[in-house]
Design a protein around this motif. Sequence first.
Motif, PDB file in Angstrom:
ATOM      1  N   ASN A  57       5.668  16.033  42.637  1.00  0.00           N
ATOM      2  CA  ASN A  57       6.555  17.124  42.218  1.00  0.00           C
ATOM      3  C   ASN A  57       7.933  16.901  42.843  1.00  0.00           C
ATOM      4  OD1 ASN A  57       6.660  18.521  44.864  1.00  0.00           O
ATOM      5  ND2 ASN A  57       4.525  19.024  44.434  1.00  0.00           N
ATOM      6  N   GLY A  58       8.897  17.631  42.365  1.00  0.00           N
ATOM      7  CA  GLY A  58      10.263  17.455  42.839  1.00  0.00           C
ATOM      8  C   GLY A  58      10.449  17.899  44.280  1.00  0.00           C
ATOM      9  N   HIS A  59       9.754  18.976  44.639  1.00  0.00           N
ATOM     10  CA  HIS A  59       9.920  19.493  45.994  1.00  0.00           C
ATOM     11  C   HIS A  59       9.520  18.473  47.052  1.00  0.00           C
ATOM     12  CE1 HIS A  59      10.286  22.207  49.308  1.00  0.00           C
ATOM     13  NE2 HIS A  59       9.148  21.702  49.727  1.00  0.00           N
ATOM     14  N   LEU A  60       8.345  17.857  46.877  1.00  0.00           N
ATOM     15  CA  LEU A  60       7.905  16.845  47.856  1.00  0.00           C
ATOM     16  C   LEU A  60       8.832  15.636  47.850  1.00  0.00           C
ATOM     17  CD1 LEU A  60       4.004  16.884  47.721  1.00  0.00           C
ATOM     18  CD2 LEU A  60       5.467  17.270  49.710  1.00  0.00           C
ATOM     19  N   TYR A 152      21.590  14.776  46.511  1.00  0.00           N
ATOM     20  CA  TYR A 152      21.759  15.765  45.447  1.00  0.00           C
ATOM     21  C   TYR A 152      20.420  16.349  45.015  1.00  0.00           C
ATOM     22  CZ  TYR A 152      26.654  14.687  44.774  1.00  0.00           C
ATOM     23  OH  TYR A 152      28.001  14.567  44.963  1.00  0.00           O
ATOM     24  N   ASP A 153      20.393  17.666  44.841  1.00  0.00           N
ATOM     25  CA  ASP A 153      19.300  18.299  44.117  1.00  0.00           C
ATOM     26  C   ASP A 153      19.699  18.247  42.648  1.00  0.00           C
ATOM     27  OD1 ASP A 153      17.650  20.070  42.710  1.00  0.00           O
ATOM     28  OD2 ASP A 153      17.323  21.349  44.462  1.00  0.00           O
ATOM     29  N   ALA A 154      19.086  17.292  41.927  1.00  0.00           N
ATOM     30  CA  ALA A 154      19.406  17.080  40.511  1.00  0.00           C
ATOM     31  C   ALA A 154      18.266  17.577  39.623  1.00  0.00           C
ATOM     32  CB  ALA A 154      19.690  15.598  40.260  1.00  0.00           C
ATOM     33  N   ALA A 155      17.515  18.567  40.146  1.00  0.00           N
ATOM     34  CA  ALA A 155      16.356  19.082  39.402  1.00  0.00           C
ATOM     35  C   ALA A 155      16.740  19.581  38.010  1.00  0.00           C
ATOM     36  CB  ALA A 155      15.692  20.209  40.191  1.00  0.00           C
ATOM     37  N   HIS A 156      17.970  20.073  37.871  1.00  0.00           N
ATOM     38  CA  HIS A 156      18.430  20.597  36.576  1.00  0.00           C
ATOM     39  C   HIS A 156      19.123  19.546  35.721  1.00  0.00           C
ATOM     40  CE1 HIS A 156      18.796  25.179  37.651  1.00  0.00           C
ATOM     41  NE2 HIS A 156      17.627  24.669  37.978  1.00  0.00           N
ATOM     42  N   ALA A 157      19.251  18.327  36.237  1.00  0.00           N
ATOM     43  CA  ALA A 157      20.222  17.394  35.639  1.00  0.00           C
ATOM     44  C   ALA A 157      19.595  16.150  35.021  1.00  0.00           C
ATOM     45  CB  ALA A 157      21.257  17.009  36.693  1.00  0.00           C
ATOM     46  N   PHE A 176      15.097  14.461  41.160  1.00  0.00           N
ATOM     47  CA  PHE A 176      14.864  15.017  39.824  1.00  0.00           C
ATOM     48  C   PHE A 176      13.511  15.730  39.822  1.00  0.00           C
ATOM     49  CE2 PHE A 176      17.783  11.515  39.084  1.00  0.00           C
ATOM     50  CZ  PHE A 176      18.696  12.077  38.209  1.00  0.00           C
ATOM     51  N   SER A 177      13.431  16.833  39.105  1.00  0.00           N
ATOM     52  CA  SER A 177      12.157  17.535  38.941  1.00  0.00           C
ATOM     53  C   SER A 177      11.658  17.363  37.513  1.00  0.00           C
ATOM     54  CB  SER A 177      12.324  19.031  39.218  1.00  0.00           C
ATOM     55  OG  SER A 177      11.186  19.734  38.733  1.00  0.00           O
ATOM     56  N   PHE A 178      10.366  17.052  37.404  1.00  0.00           N
ATOM     57  CA  PHE A 178       9.725  16.962  36.086  1.00  0.00           C
ATOM     58  C   PHE A 178       8.710  18.091  35.920  1.00  0.00           C
ATOM     59  CE2 PHE A 178      10.067  12.149  37.151  1.00  0.00           C
ATOM     60  CZ  PHE A 178      11.446  12.156  36.935  1.00  0.00           C
ATOM     61  N   THR A 181       8.678  23.397  33.353  1.00  0.00           N
ATOM     62  CA  THR A 181       9.765  24.196  32.784  1.00  0.00           C
ATOM     63  C   THR A 181      11.078  23.421  32.648  1.00  0.00           C
ATOM     64  OG1 THR A 181      10.356  24.941  35.001  1.00  0.00           O
ATOM     65  CG2 THR A 181       8.872  26.362  33.743  1.00  0.00           C
ATOM     66  N   LYS A 182      11.091  22.177  33.075  1.00  0.00           N
ATOM     67  CA  LYS A 182      12.337  21.419  33.032  1.00  0.00           C
ATOM     68  C   LYS A 182      12.510  20.697  31.688  1.00  0.00           C
ATOM     69  CE  LYS A 182      13.547  22.240  37.405  1.00  0.00           C
ATOM     70  NZ  LYS A 182      12.600  23.119  38.123  1.00  0.00           N
ATOM     71  N   VAL A 183      13.701  20.143  31.467  1.00  0.00           N
ATOM     72  CA  VAL A 183      14.026  19.471  30.198  1.00  0.00           C
ATOM     73  C   VAL A 183      13.036  18.348  29.883  1.00  0.00           C
ATOM     74  CG1 VAL A 183      15.727  17.952  29.095  1.00  0.00           C
ATOM     75  CG2 VAL A 183      16.469  20.055  30.211  1.00  0.00           C
ATOM     76  N   LYS A 307      16.587  36.293  35.746  1.00  0.00           N
ATOM     77  CA  LYS A 307      17.664  36.443  36.730  1.00  0.00           C
ATOM     78  C   LYS A 307      17.599  35.205  37.618  1.00  0.00           C
ATOM     79  CE  LYS A 307      16.921  41.421  36.734  1.00  0.00           C
ATOM     80  NZ  LYS A 307      16.590  42.622  37.541  1.00  0.00           N
ATOM     81  N   TYR A 308      18.431  34.237  37.327  1.00  0.00           N
ATOM     82  CA  TYR A 308      18.284  32.892  37.892  1.00  0.00           C
ATOM     83  C   TYR A 308      19.651  32.338  38.174  1.00  0.00           C
ATOM     84  CZ  TYR A 308      16.112  28.173  37.911  1.00  0.00           C
ATOM     85  OH  TYR A 308      15.643  26.920  38.203  1.00  0.00           O
ATOM     86  N   PHE A 309      20.061  32.226  39.413  1.00  0.00           N
ATOM     87  CA  PHE A 309      19.267  32.385  40.615  1.00  0.00           C
ATOM     88  C   PHE A 309      19.538  33.749  41.227  1.00  0.00           C
ATOM     89  CE2 PHE A 309      20.387  27.872  40.335  1.00  0.00           C
ATOM     90  CZ  PHE A 309      19.129  27.326  40.234  1.00  0.00           C
TER      91      PHE A 309
HETATM   92  C1  LIG Z   1      12.546  23.021  39.841  1.00  0.00           C
HETATM   93  C2  LIG Z   1      13.467  22.921  40.992  1.00  0.00           C
HETATM   94  C3  LIG Z   1      13.092  22.348  42.217  1.00  0.00           C
HETATM   95  C4  LIG Z   1      11.679  21.997  42.551  1.00  0.00           C
HETATM   96  O1  LIG Z   1      11.087  21.065  41.722  1.00  0.00           O
HETATM   97  P1  LIG Z   1       9.496  21.060  41.497  1.00  0.00           P
HETATM   98  O2  LIG Z   1       9.293  19.840  40.650  1.00  0.00           O
HETATM   99  O3  LIG Z   1       9.113  22.335  40.807  1.00  0.00           O
HETATM  100  O4  LIG Z   1       8.847  20.933  42.825  1.00  0.00           O
HETATM  101  C5  LIG Z   1      14.050  22.190  43.199  1.00  0.00           C
HETATM  102  N1  LIG Z   1      15.322  22.576  43.005  1.00  0.00           N
HETATM  103  C6  LIG Z   1      15.732  23.142  41.854  1.00  0.00           C
HETATM  104  C7  LIG Z   1      17.158  23.529  41.697  1.00  0.00           C
HETATM  105  C8  LIG Z   1      14.811  23.355  40.818  1.00  0.00           C
HETATM  106  O5  LIG Z   1      15.219  23.961  39.693  1.00  0.00           O
END
Ligand SMILES: *Cc1c(COP(=O)(O)O)cnc(C)c1O
Length: 361
Positions: A57-60, A152-157, A176-178, A181-183, A307-309
């Motif tokens: 996951n993206g968090h780890l 960079y937190d590129a989870a949205h990118a 990057f997060s997959f 709910t992501k793209v 409501k994000y964020f």
């Molecule tokens: C989704 C998200 C994460 C975490 O990613 P996961 O894959 O759900 O662990 C971190 N930062 C942002 C900004 C996110 O939107």
Amino acid sequence: MTINVTRSSMPDFDEYQAEIKDLWQSHWLTNNGSKHRELEQQLLEYLDVPALCLFTNGHLALENVLSALNLGGEVITTPFTFISTSNAIVRNGLSPVFCDINPTDYTIDVNKIEALITEKTSAIVPVHVYGNICDVAAIAEIADKYDLKVIYDAAHAFGVTTNANGIGQYGDASMFSFHATKVFNTIEGGAISCSDKTLRDKLEILKNFGLSADDAPYVGTNGKMNEFQAAMGLCNLRHVDAEIAKRKRVAERYNEQLENVPGIRISKGQPGVKSNYSYYPVLFDHYHKNRDEVFEELKLNGINARKYFYPLISDFSAYSNKHKSEVTPVARYIADRVLTLPMYASLGADEVDRICEIIKQ
Ligand SMILES: *Cc1c(COP(=O)(O)O)cnc(C)c1O
């Protein structure tokens, strides 16, 4: 019919079934299997990055890259993000220092970073927000001047480019997060991109308990992506360009309906940046109804916006004893007024029209 804020992308069942079929021959389900290797290759190319390490996951992924870079002390980030960003910092024994965001694209305000730098600062963790990107050039300049790492937190990118360069090329690393709910999703999943191959090798070891051959040079964790996740990724990647094109059309439809409404502010995109249209944020700023009223009105009509964020990270009880959201007034202002509207590839023009009707009535 309920409309949710997002709807996970899935391939046809037959396509996924065909993709996982050979796993019943190989019985190789995780630990760098063939699907994992194939996905990594394809993503290296798609994201246009020099090196990539996949995670469960993206968090780890973020937690591990912060650990791999041997940071200490304070890390400058923003409170206008998903809680994962600062949790990854705190869980590494580091202190987040919250910098305000700019009111235009909601990313870190690069003019406010330097004032927060102390002897203890070791890194900056900026967040690309909603498919908008940070001022990567200004951040690189500050990082060079003070010898700071940039992650960079590129989870949205996912898939976002600036001047035709993959966004994962900037800084020391990008996450990057997959997530579903992501793209682009692998159900759960994520990755780190970086240019330093030794950093990538270290991440490979860290995500496998710190093990390397017969030794354990680090105290690692279990962050491996399994073959079923990777197979989902291989299928979804075939369709992601078409999905982003559909998202673009949804965004354009929203723009047409909302751009001239007084009190409603929409994001117009950034010059030179190819967005992925991951979210559709709307700011209710001196509109005749406030954000919460619009949220409730949509909900009464079966439409779930988000409501994000909100709330800001500094307002969560796990953080509010040490942090004050008053120090980031712009982030607070935006968090109180922003709503992300339903956004996914299969959202119909008629549905967008209905959502906008309710907002405008
Ligand atoms: C989704 C998200 C994460 C975490 O990613 P996961 O894959 O759900 O662990 C971190 N930062 C942002 C900004 C996110 O939107």
